[in-house]
Design a protein around this motif. Structure first.
Motif, PDB file in Angstrom:
ATOM      1  N   ASN A  15       0.949  -0.851   0.043  1.00 53.88           N
ATOM      2  CA  ASN A  15      -0.211   0.027   0.045  1.00 53.88           C
ATOM      3  C   ASN A  15       0.419   0.926  -0.333  1.00 53.88           C
ATOM      4  OD1 ASN A  15       0.836   0.417   3.084  1.00 53.88           O
ATOM      5  ND2 ASN A  15      -1.166  -0.825   3.589  1.00 53.88           N
ATOM      6  N   TRP A  16       2.204   0.898  -0.435  1.00 48.07           N
ATOM      7  CA  TRP A  16       3.238   2.080  -0.346  1.00 48.07           C
ATOM      8  C   TRP A  16       2.585   3.457  -1.770  1.00 48.07           C
ATOM      9  CZ3 TRP A  16       6.033   5.074   3.059  1.00 48.07           C
ATOM     10  CH2 TRP A  16       7.332   5.612   2.188  1.00 48.07           C
ATOM     11  N   ASP A  17       2.261   2.927  -2.546  1.00 40.44           N
ATOM     12  CA  ASP A  17       1.644   3.447  -3.730  1.00 40.44           C
ATOM     13  C   ASP A  17       0.010   4.761  -3.459  1.00 40.44           C
ATOM     14  OD1 ASP A  17       2.277   3.849  -5.790  1.00 40.44           O
ATOM     15  OD2 ASP A  17       0.872   2.809  -7.378  1.00 40.44           O
ATOM     16  N   VAL A  18      -0.279   4.383  -2.328  1.00 45.29           N
ATOM     17  CA  VAL A  18      -1.315   5.318  -1.656  1.00 45.29           C
ATOM     18  C   VAL A  18      -0.925   6.579  -0.904  1.00 45.29           C
ATOM     19  CG1 VAL A  18      -3.052   4.118  -3.011  1.00 45.29           C
ATOM     20  CG2 VAL A  18      -2.345   3.934  -0.401  1.00 45.29           C
TER      21      VAL A  18
ATOM     22  N   ALA B  12      -6.749   7.666 -11.122  1.00 46.03           N
ATOM     23  CA  ALA B  12      -7.492   8.845 -12.423  1.00 46.03           C
ATOM     24  C   ALA B  12      -8.400   8.215 -13.107  1.00 46.03           C
ATOM     25  CB  ALA B  12      -6.390   9.767 -12.599  1.00 46.03           C
ATOM     26  N   LEU B  13      -7.951   6.951 -14.038  1.00 40.94           N
ATOM     27  CA  LEU B  13      -8.629   7.112 -15.161  1.00 40.94           C
ATOM     28  C   LEU B  13     -10.510   6.412 -15.083  1.00 40.94           C
ATOM     29  CD1 LEU B  13      -5.811   5.071 -17.090  1.00 40.94           C
ATOM     30  CD2 LEU B  13      -6.862   7.474 -17.315  1.00 40.94           C
TER      31      LEU B  13
ATOM     32  N   LEU C 113     -15.717   0.352 -19.907  1.00 40.72           N
ATOM     33  CA  LEU C 113     -14.311   0.354 -20.384  1.00 40.72           C
ATOM     34  C   LEU C 113     -14.003  -0.733 -19.713  1.00 40.72           C
ATOM     35  CD1 LEU C 113     -12.854   4.195 -19.892  1.00 40.72           C
ATOM     36  CD2 LEU C 113     -13.136   2.571 -21.257  1.00 40.72           C
ATOM     37  N   VAL C 114     -12.809  -1.547 -19.468  1.00 37.54           N
ATOM     38  CA  VAL C 114     -12.497  -2.941 -19.062  1.00 37.54           C
ATOM     39  C   VAL C 114     -10.972  -2.561 -17.724  1.00 37.54           C
ATOM     40  CG1 VAL C 114     -11.799  -5.816 -18.383  1.00 37.54           C
ATOM     41  CG2 VAL C 114     -13.691  -4.798 -19.952  1.00 37.54           C
ATOM     42  N   PHE C 115     -10.867  -2.427 -16.603  1.00 40.06           N
ATOM     43  CA  PHE C 115      -9.975  -2.591 -15.893  1.00 40.06           C
ATOM     44  C   PHE C 115      -9.039  -3.331 -15.325  1.00 40.06           C
ATOM     45  CE2 PHE C 115     -12.445   2.016 -16.396  1.00 40.06           C
ATOM     46  CZ  PHE C 115     -10.586   2.773 -15.832  1.00 40.06           C
ATOM     47  N   ALA C 116      -7.964  -3.502 -15.204  1.00 35.20           N
ATOM     48  CA  ALA C 116      -6.901  -4.775 -15.267  1.00 35.20           C
ATOM     49  C   ALA C 116      -5.476  -4.313 -14.117  1.00 35.20           C
ATOM     50  CB  ALA C 116      -7.109  -5.909 -16.076  1.00 35.20           C
ATOM     51  N   SER C 117      -5.082  -5.013 -13.008  1.00 33.08           N
ATOM     52  CA  SER C 117      -3.980  -4.592 -12.781  1.00 33.08           C
ATOM     53  C   SER C 117      -2.972  -5.880 -14.016  1.00 33.08           C
ATOM     54  CB  SER C 117      -3.052  -5.404 -11.606  1.00 33.08           C
ATOM     55  OG  SER C 117      -3.486  -6.401 -12.047  1.00 33.08           O
ATOM     56  N   PRO C 118      -1.722  -5.042 -14.029  1.00 31.80           N
ATOM     57  CA  PRO C 118      -0.130  -5.183 -14.710  1.00 31.80           C
ATOM     58  C   PRO C 118      -0.450  -6.436 -14.265  1.00 31.80           C
ATOM     59  CG  PRO C 118       0.131  -3.302 -13.667  1.00 31.80           C
ATOM     60  CD  PRO C 118      -1.493  -3.966 -12.815  1.00 31.80           C
TER      61      PRO C 118
ATOM     62  N   SER D  72       1.069   2.651 -12.230  1.00 26.84           N
ATOM     63  CA  SER D  72       0.621   2.925 -10.578  1.00 26.84           C
ATOM     64  C   SER D  72      -0.742   2.880 -10.659  1.00 26.84           C
ATOM     65  CB  SER D  72       1.341   4.208 -10.032  1.00 26.84           C
ATOM     66  OG  SER D  72       0.877   5.110 -10.959  1.00 26.84           O
ATOM     67  N   PHE D  73      -1.082   3.118  -8.776  1.00 27.75           N
ATOM     68  CA  PHE D  73      -2.077   2.346  -8.295  1.00 27.75           C
ATOM     69  C   PHE D  73      -3.161   4.253  -8.943  1.00 27.75           C
ATOM     70  CE2 PHE D  73      -5.798   3.622  -5.119  1.00 27.75           C
ATOM     71  CZ  PHE D  73      -6.531   2.051  -5.416  1.00 27.75           C
ATOM     72  N   HIS D  74      -2.298   5.046  -8.904  1.00 27.63           N
ATOM     73  CA  HIS D  74      -2.959   6.106  -9.556  1.00 27.63           C
ATOM     74  C   HIS D  74      -3.750   7.174 -10.333  1.00 27.63           C
ATOM     75  CE1 HIS D  74      -3.892  10.275  -7.846  1.00 27.63           C
ATOM     76  NE2 HIS D  74      -3.018  10.961  -8.860  1.00 27.63           N
TER      77      HIS D  74
END
Length: 368
Positions: free
Chosen positions: A82-85, A285-286, A251-256, A279-281
């Motif tokens: 969770n460092w990314d947030v 944003a999308l 729109l279909v979202f997915a993690s890497p 990145s999560f941010h």
């Protein structure tokens, strides 16, 4: 199979350690009582070294604490997941620390934290945590605050664990404000996640403007395979959704980590993939450009709540004693399966929930 056995062995070890955690009986604080007096410049460390969603549901506590104690140095311990947030807590936290699970990194971190001489450490978890208990024991502090949940020996002050079957996680965590003399019932506990105008312009440049009546963001990734649908179920749902609602831009979202799954789903259903973001941010944003969000039980639920976006949230609710982490005080339709995997949830039920949501909020449909 080997990984599953290791996980079960780790859980048994953690439970064994927690049962043997002893210490002086902590003070129980069940009303707003200013027991922990904080001078200007005092240092308080909050522990939240788990997942992204855990940080998002903890922001109301951090915000309230900062509002009441603006001259106190509030610091936050995060983990690698969770460092990314950390930017989301920046208005309320003076410093973030990274907890990395390697012996060298842990020893280095402990050395630095022990030298800080904290006035108070607050454990934001509402499940017994061996990691938090060790940190509370090894980092000196005048007071250690947590929820009464089975590892009370690690704390000097505990607050009641509110009934987990019917009390939202945000309100359970907010009880940690009581020893500071703050009544959580009088606090604004809404979620938040900042998206700047520059972020919105960047998202517009990536996705372009919405070409239909409204945009639906579908997130397919989750922290565990049991918490999301199989690709065939997502494909069936998206094919049906696009056929029944041609007025919706999907729109279909997915993690890497789930890029290959996203590719298979959009190929089968013919809907548009959202770009995979590092990145999560950037992902957030999308996603913020969407008017409706459909997601399994993951951090996107709390993003939807932060932005008050109508959301269809999909849950495994196989433990009735634990209330799901619903979108907090935000428009939503929650759909559950009592089985141990989300794959037990029918496509028909989720389609019905989507349609209840758009009718409730009077979004246009092709059939109107």
């Amino acid at each position: 199979m080997g990984e599953s056995l290791r996980k079960r062995a780790e859980l048994r070890l953690r439970r064994w350690l927690l049962r043997r955690w002893t210490g002086p009986t902590p003070t129980v604080v069940d009303t707003p009582t200013p027991l922990l007096h904080l001078r200007p410049g005092a240092r308080v460390l909050f522990l939240r070294q788990d997942r992204i969603g855990d940080v998002l549901v903890s922001i109301p506590v951090l915000r309230s604490f900062h509002r009441h104690f603006p001259t106190v140095s509030a610091e936050l311990l995060l983990g690698q997941s969770n460092w990314d947030v950390r930017h989301a807590v920046r208005p309320y936290i003076s410093r973030c620390w990274l907890y990395e699970k390697t012996p060298t990194a842990i020893l280095r971190l402990l050395s630095r934290l022990r030298a800080r001489y904290y006035d108070v450490i607050v454990d934001l978890t509402d499940n017994p945590s061996v990691t938090s208990s060790l940190l509370l024991t090894l980092i000196p502090a005048r007071a250690r605050v947590g929820i009464a949940k089975g590892n009370e020996g690690a704390y000097t002050h505990v607050v009641p664990l509110l009934e987990r079957s019917c009390t939202h996680i945000v309100e359970r965590i907010a009880q940690l404000l009581l020893p500071f003399g703050i009544d959580p019932r009088s606090e604004e506990l809404h979620l938040e996640y900042p998206i700047s105008e520059a972020d919105r312009q960047w998202a517009l440049s990536v996705l372009g403007p919405c070409q239909k009546a409204y945009r639906v963001g579908i997130t397919i990734s989750a922290s565990h395979p049991n918490k999301t649908w199989a690709p065939e179920q997502w494909s069936e749902f998206l094919t049906a959704l696009s056929g029944r609602h041609p007025e919706a831009e999907i729109l279909v979202f997915a993690s890497p980590a789930h890029a290959h799954v996203q590719r298979d789903i959009v190929t089968a259903s013919g809907v548009r993939p959202a770009p995979i973001m590092p990145s999560f941010h950037q992902f957030a944003a999308l996603l913020e450009s969407c008017h409706i969000i459909v997601t399994p039980d993951t951090a996107a639920v709390h993003l939807a709540a932060a932005w008050k976006r109508p959301c269809v949230a999909l849950y495994v609710w196989d433990r009735p004693e634990l209330m799901p982490w619903l979108p907090y005080r935000s428009p939503h339709e929650a759909v559950y399966t009592r089985q141990s995997s989300l794959q037990g949830l029918s496509v028909h039920d989720v389609l019905a929930a989507f349609e209840r949501l758009i009718y409730r909020y009077q979004l246009p449909t092709a059939r109107q």
